[in-house]
Design an enzyme around this catalytic site. Structure first.
Site, PDB file in Angstrom:
ATOM      1  N   ALA A 158       0.859  -1.192   0.000  1.00 53.95           N
ATOM      2  CA  ALA A 158       0.000   0.000   0.000  1.00 53.95           C
ATOM      3  C   ALA A 158       0.889   1.233   0.000  1.00 53.95           C
ATOM      4  O   ALA A 158       1.873   1.289   0.746  1.00 53.95           O
ATOM      5  CB  ALA A 158      -0.881   0.009   1.245  1.00 53.95           C
ATOM      6  N   LYS A 159       0.544   2.185  -0.847  1.00 60.20           N
ATOM      7  CA  LYS A 159       1.290   3.451  -0.833  1.00 60.20           C
ATOM      8  C   LYS A 159       0.591   4.356   0.184  1.00 60.20           C
ATOM      9  O   LYS A 159      -0.271   5.160  -0.157  1.00 60.20           O
ATOM     10  CB  LYS A 159       1.319   4.060  -2.235  1.00 60.20           C
ATOM     11  N   ALA A 160       0.930   4.114   1.445  1.00 60.10           N
ATOM     12  CA  ALA A 160       0.260   4.797   2.556  1.00 60.10           C
ATOM     13  C   ALA A 160       1.179   5.848   3.152  1.00 60.10           C
ATOM     14  O   ALA A 160       2.396   5.627   3.260  1.00 60.10           O
ATOM     15  CB  ALA A 160      -0.113   3.773   3.623  1.00 60.10           C
ATOM     16  N   TYR A 164       5.705   6.513   4.995  1.00 55.87           N
ATOM     17  CA  TYR A 164       6.667   7.591   4.723  1.00 55.87           C
ATOM     18  C   TYR A 164       7.235   8.210   5.984  1.00 55.87           C
ATOM     19  O   TYR A 164       8.137   9.044   5.899  1.00 55.87           O
ATOM     20  CB  TYR A 164       6.066   8.609   3.742  1.00 55.87           C
TER      21      TYR A 164
END
Ligand code: PPE
Length: 314
Positions: A158-160, A164
C-alpha cells in the site's frame, strides 16, 4: 508549497482553487496518518500532455485503499478522468499529479470507520527529484541504519502516508550524513529500497532487483524496467540482494516516478563500477525517457493523451 503549483485542485468531484484545498486539524489523517496516495507524471509530448501509466497508478491507489478497508467513493474510471480533466482545466503541459485519499473529520479515536473519505488531486511542477545533475551523473547514497517496515507491521504494497514516516527517517539520516539518498534493508537484512525509489543492481551481464517480498513498493517504474530489460535483451532476476552486492556491482540505479531512472555513483562512499552511469543504466534510461516523452512509439500503451486544454476546446 511546491516550486510551481497549478491553481485548480480536484476535490470530491469539483474543482476548487489551491488556496481553498484545506482540511480541519481534527481530521483523522492528521492524528493517525490514514492516507493513501499516488504520484504520477504527466509529460509534455509532441502529441500534447500525456499522463504516464495512469491505469496502473489508479489501480494501485484503489488497492492501497482496499488494504485499509477504505471505500473510495469514485470509480477507477472517474478518478482517471478527473486527472485528465485536471490537466486540461489547468492548461498544463507537464506536471506531477498527486491524488490523495484520506479519512477526514468526524469521530476522534483510532477507529477510522465513521470518518468521511476525502479525495483530492493536486498538480505541481516537479523537476529532477534527486538533483538537477542526478540523471546524468548519478547520486551518492548510503545504507540506512533504519530498517524498512517489516511484513505484518505496515503493508508495503500500500502506498500509505504512514510508510513515509519510515522513509523520512531514512532520508533525513542520509542527508545529515552528506548523502543524497538512503537505502533500507528489509527485516531479514536484504536490500529493500530507497526512501522513495526501487533499486536495481547490474552484475556480470544480469540485472537484479529485490522481490516484492522484500517490503518494497510495487513500483510502476520498476515494472517498466522489467519490460524494457526484456525488450533490450538483458536477463533480469527478482531475488534477495545482499548489502555487499551493491559494493561490488558494476552498476546500481534507482527507479521511481519522481526519480525516473537515476544512476547511483557510490554506496557508503564505495565507488560503484567506474563511478559513473554504466551502459545498462544508460540504455534503459534512454529508452524509458524516449517513451515517456513521446519521442518513441508508445508500444506498450503507457501514455494517456489529455488532448486540448478545456478552454481551447470550447
Ligand atoms: N518505493 C517507494 C518507497 C516510493 O515512494 C516510490 C515512489 C517507489 C518505490 C517507486 O514507485 P513508482 O513511482 O511507482 O515507480 N515514490 C513517489 C513519491 C516520492 C515523494 O517524495 O513524494 C514518487 O516517485 O512519485
Amino acid at each position: 508549497m511546491p516550486v510551481k503549483n497549478y491553481d485548480q485542485v480536484w476535490h470530491n468531484g469539483k474543482f476548487i482553487p489551491w488556496a481553498d484545498a484545506t482540511i480541519h486539524v481534527s481530521a483523522h489523517v492528521v492524528h493517525y496518518a490514514s492516507s493513501l496516495f499516488e504520484g504520477i507524471r504527466c509529460y509534455d509530448t509532441p502529441q500534447g500532455p500525456a499522463i504516464f501509466r495512469l491505469k496502473e497508478h489508479t489501480d494501485r491507489l484503489v488497492n492501497s485503499a482496499k488494504i485499509y478497508r477504505m471505500d473510495v467513493p469514485y470509480s477507477r474510471e472517474e478518478l482517471s478522468q478527473a486527472m485528465v480533466d485536471l490537466i486540461r482545466v489547468n492548461n498544463v503541459k507537464h506536471c506531477y499529479l498527486r491524488p490523495v485519499v484520506f479519512r477526514g473529520a468526524g469521530e476522534m479515536g483510532v477507529n477510522p470507520l465513521k470518518n468521511s473519505v476525502e479525495v483530492y488531486i493536486l498538480a505541481w511542477e516537479w523537476g529532477k527529484y534527486l538533483g538537477d545533475e542526478a540523471l546524468r551523473k548519478g547520486v551518492e547514497v548510503c545504507i540506512s541504519s533504519w530498517q524498512r517496515i517489516a511484513p505484518n507491521t505496515l503493508p508495503a504494497m500500500a502506498k500509505a502516508a504512514a510508510n513515509y514516516m519510515n522513509s523520512q527517517l531514512i532520508k533525513m539520516e542520509a542527508l545529515t550524513n552528506g548523502y543524497t539518498e538512503g537505502i533500507s534493508l528489509d527485516n531479514s537484512g536484504y536490500v529493500s529500497e530507497g526512501s522513495g525509489e526501487n533499486i536495481f543492481v547490474v552484475r556480470e551481464g544480469k540485472i537484479f532487483t529485490p522481490p516484492l517480498s522484500a517490503s518494497v513498493l510495487p513500483g510502476i517504474t520498476r515494472d517498466c524496467v522489467l519490460v524494457l530489460a526484456k525488450e533490450l535483451g538483458y536477463p533480469l532476476v527478482e531475488q534477495n540482494i545482499a548489502r555487499e552486492m551493491l559494493y561490488i556491482a558494476e552498476e546500481v540505479f534507482f527507479t521511481g516516478t519522481a526519480a525516473e531512472i537515476t544512476p547511483i555513483r557510490s554506496v557508503d562512499r564505495i565507488v560503484v563500477g567506474k563511478g559513473q552511469p554504466g551502459p545498462v543504466t544508460r540504455s534503459l534510461q534512454e529508452r524509458f525517457l524516449s517513451i515517456v516523452q513521446g519521442q518513441a512509439e508508445d508500444r506498450y500503451g503507457w501514455l494517456t493523451l489529455c488532448g486540448q486544454p478545456v478552454a481551447a476546446a470550447r
